[in-house]
Design an enzyme around this catalytic site. Structure first.
Site, short mmCIF file in Angstrom:
data_model
loop_
_atom_site.label_atom_id
_atom_site.label_comp_id
_atom_site.label_asym_id
_atom_site.label_seq_id
_atom_site.Cartn_x
_atom_site.Cartn_y
_atom_site.Cartn_z
N ARG A 253 -10.79 -11.41 2.04
CA ARG A 253 -11.56 -12.07 1.38
C ARG A 253 -10.41 -13.82 1.13
O ARG A 253 -10.96 -14.98 1.31
CB ARG A 253 -11.63 -11.45 -0.02
CG ARG A 253 -10.71 -11.34 -0.96
CD ARG A 253 -11.29 -10.52 -2.61
NE ARG A 253 -11.40 -9.66 -1.88
CZ ARG A 253 -11.69 -8.02 -2.43
NH1 ARG A 253 -11.80 -8.08 -4.16
NH2 ARG A 253 -10.88 -7.01 -2.63
N LYS B 81 0.95 -1.11 0.05
CA LYS B 81 0.30 0.02 -0.16
C LYS B 81 0.81 1.22 0.11
O LYS B 81 2.28 0.99 0.87
CB LYS B 81 -1.31 0.61 1.36
CG LYS B 81 -2.13 -0.73 1.30
CD LYS B 81 -2.77 -0.50 2.64
CE LYS B 81 -4.30 -1.76 2.76
NZ LYS B 81 -5.15 -1.59 2.14
N1 BES Z 1 -8.21 -3.72 4.32
C1 BES Z 1 -8.20 -2.81 2.98
C2 BES Z 1 -9.55 -2.41 2.94
C3 BES Z 1 -9.20 -0.85 3.65
C4 BES Z 1 -9.08 -0.07 2.92
C5 BES Z 1 -9.86 -0.89 5.09
C6 BES Z 1 -9.42 1.32 3.50
C7 BES Z 1 -10.26 0.25 5.48
C8 BES Z 1 -10.08 1.60 4.46
C9 BES Z 1 -8.15 -4.30 2.14
O1 BES Z 1 -7.90 -4.94 2.50
C10 BES Z 1 -8.18 -4.21 0.77
O2 BES Z 1 -6.42 -3.53 0.96
N2 BES Z 1 -8.25 -3.75 0.30
C11 BES Z 1 -8.44 -3.65 -1.53
C12 BES Z 1 -8.83 -4.80 -2.29
C13 BES Z 1 -8.19 -3.67 -3.67
C14 BES Z 1 -6.89 -4.44 -3.88
C15 BES Z 1 -9.00 -5.12 -4.71
C16 BES Z 1 -9.08 -2.00 -1.77
O3 BES Z 1 -10.11 -1.91 -1.61
O4 BES Z 1 -7.94 -1.22 -2.19
MN MN Z 2 -5.74 -5.15 1.59
#
Ligand code: BES
Ligand code: MN
Ligand code: ZN
Length: 508
Positions: free
Chosen positions: A361, A287
């Site tokens: 997931r 990230k």
């Molecule tokens: N934990 C994150 C989602 C999240 C984002 C929670 C912001 C709280 C605040 C999750 O694991 C994630 O990284 N999701 C990605 C999925 C994508 C890579 C398909 C996302 O939502 O960007």
């Molecule tokens: Mn994630």
């Protein structure tokens, strides 16, 4: 290395134990106005005082009603007028009940407004008469106060917040006391547990630490069985997706199961399955650094499950419930899974990982499968900080809910409305399943466009078609930058109140 870890673990334990307490002492049953201290009085939309309010006005020589008349008090719900030094009181706080009929949820908010405006609750009295038709309204007022009064002080070495005091609910009765002590205080504890876990940083909360903390919270609670699978057990059960998420971390994954049996012997349980990523760096699909710190709360789903089961078990709810919490830390390292890797899940289905940041997931698909084969639930709810997309779609106000039929979603909206934690439906279409078809494995973990529905489709692939299934994406609501009356800035513990309301409904 081992010495470092030993020392570190010692420090951590102290911190967690310290943050576990924290709630004022509520007392019920008095109808006597106090002679001094701080008093909160709730008034109607035009500033009308109830019976105790009129007594208070008399005790202050008419200065409460005088101040209300003199100030431009509009009487909107929650509007607050602070009158410091109104002799013989240190402070009188006037809070408007607004002009809508009161519900339990609104009474929680009224308690929260008081907590928000009062710094020191030593010797505080809330005038709890005249709160509409809500059953045990004073108990609900105390719950709202407790929720709004939350603070996390585990890592403050300088005391900034006065210690929790004694809060008297004036005008309350025995039934209020019973409702609070047998029931609502446990709901407050459940929310507090979830908030503590969600606020605890990644360097003090990894999978086994999460397990320890939850086990400590459940000490002495009846009819509860714990099952903890360590890395060997997880591997032995074939949960390659859960294992895969934690592969890059020095802290092994766990699967924590808390079963509470308060219902019929042969009654199928409700399964609550919560995402427990103790820190989400994104893994090799790392990230950006801005706001990455929020990802210390990526175990909010699991925290809410723990808090919900705790509240249900402590009040002795007439239901069987199983909380399943897959726990892992998503880190980049030479051991971590890579984009393109294929994992074999417990169900036998294979999953191609095209983005290691879509990890929630992955661990959930193993956990929902495990919940079904081990516990044959009558309903399955999963809750997760799953997608930024859900957060963008439903904002701060709603968690996203996805089900396979609209009726169930409507029921969830109703539960949200009464519980104080609202949900709004997002779709799940056959096309979302088409989008996760993989070239090399049975499915892949992302679709063409990132979205909340794709995440649900991945998990839904592992949920039996006939099972009532509720998917909650709480990425937008678990952490608050703006307070609500019952959730200060910080971790909201979102989902405990919602799932608590759901269990109460399923119990009758
Ligand atoms: N934990 C994150 C989602 C999240 C984002 C929670 C912001 C709280 C605040 C999750 O694991 C994630 O990284 N999701 C990605 C999925 C994508 C890579 C398909 C996302 O939502 O960007
Ligand atoms: Mn994630
Ligand atoms: Zn995540």
């Amino acid at each position: 290395m081992s010495l470092f870890r030993f020392l570190n673990a010692g420090l951590v334990f102290g911190a967690l134990a310290h943050s576990a307490a924290a709630m004022p002492d509520f007392s019920f049953g008095s109808s006597q106005l106090p002679d001094d201290g701080r008093v909160v009085v709730y008034v109607g939309p035009d500033g009308e005082l109830g019976r105790l309010g009129r007594n208070l006005d008399e005790a202050t020589g008419g200065r409460v009603s005088g101040a209300i008349a003199a100030m431009n008090f509009e009487g909107e719900f929650g509007e607050t007028l602070s009158l410091p030094g109104l002799a013989p009181y240190k402070q009188v706080l006037v809070i408007s009940k607004g002009d809508q009929p009161l519900t339990a949820r609104r009474v929680h908010d009224l308690g929260g407004f008081a907590a928000f405006s009062i710094d020191d609750d030593e010797g505080l009295a809330l005038l709890a008469d005249d709160l509409g038709d809500v059953d045990d309204a004073a108990a609900h007022l105390a719950l709202g106060y407790a929720l709004g009064d939350y603070h996390f002080t585990a890592y403050k070495t300088v005391e900034e917040i006065p210690a929790d005091g004694e809060v008297a609910l004036i005008g309350s009765n025995r039934s209020d006391r019973r409702a609070f002590e047998r029931d609502l205080t446990h709901l407050a504890e459940g929310v507090t547990l979830a908030r503590n876990l969600g606020t605890e940083p990644g360097n003090t909360l990894w999978p086994q630490k999460f397990v320890d903390h939850v086990q400590t919270a459940f000490e002495g609670v009846n009819n509860v069985t714990f099952t903890v699978l360590d890395a060997d057990a997880i591997r032995a059960r074939g949960m390659g997706a859960l294992m895969g998420v934690g592969e890059g971390s020095i802290h092994d994954p766990r699967l924590l199961v808390v079963e509470y049996r308060g219902g019929g012997r042969n009654e199928a349980p409700v399964a609550l399955v919560g995402k427990g990523v103790t820190f989400d760096t994104g893994g090799i699909s790392i990230k950006p650094s801005e706001n990455m710190w929020y990802m210390k709360s990526d175990m909010s789903g699991a925290a809410a499950v723990a808090g919900t089961v705790l509240a249900a078990a402590k009040r002795g709810e007439d239901i069987n419930v199983v909380g399943v919490m897959p726990l892992a830390e998503n880190m980049p390292s030479q051991d971590a899974i890579r984009p393109g890797d294929v994992l074999t899940s417990m169900s036998g289905k294979t999953v191609e990982v095209l983005n290691t940041d879509a990890e929630g997931r992955l661990l959930l698909l193993d956990a929902v499968h495990y919940a079904q084969v081990e516990y044959e639930p009558r309903m399955l709810v999963n809750i997760a900080t799953l997608t930024g997309s859900a957060a963008r779609a439903t904002g701060d106000e709603y968690a996203a809910v996805i089900t396979r039929d609209m009726d169930l979603s409507m029921q969830m909206m109703e539960i949200g409305q009464t519980s104080g934690e609202d949900v709004w439906p997002l779709p799940l279409h056959p096309n979302h399943y088409v989008q996760i078809e993989s070239l090399v494995a049975d499915i892949k973990n992302i679709g063409g466009t990132p979205g909340a529905s794709i995440g649900a489709a991945v998990i839904g692939t592992f949920v039996a078609e006939e099972l009532p299934w509720v998917h909650l994406d709480i990425a937008g609501v678990d952490w608050r930058d703006e307070p609500t009356p019952t959730a200060p800035i910080g971790h909201a513990g979102w989902g405990v109140r919602f799932m608590d309301a759901l269990l109460r409904r399923e119990a009758d």
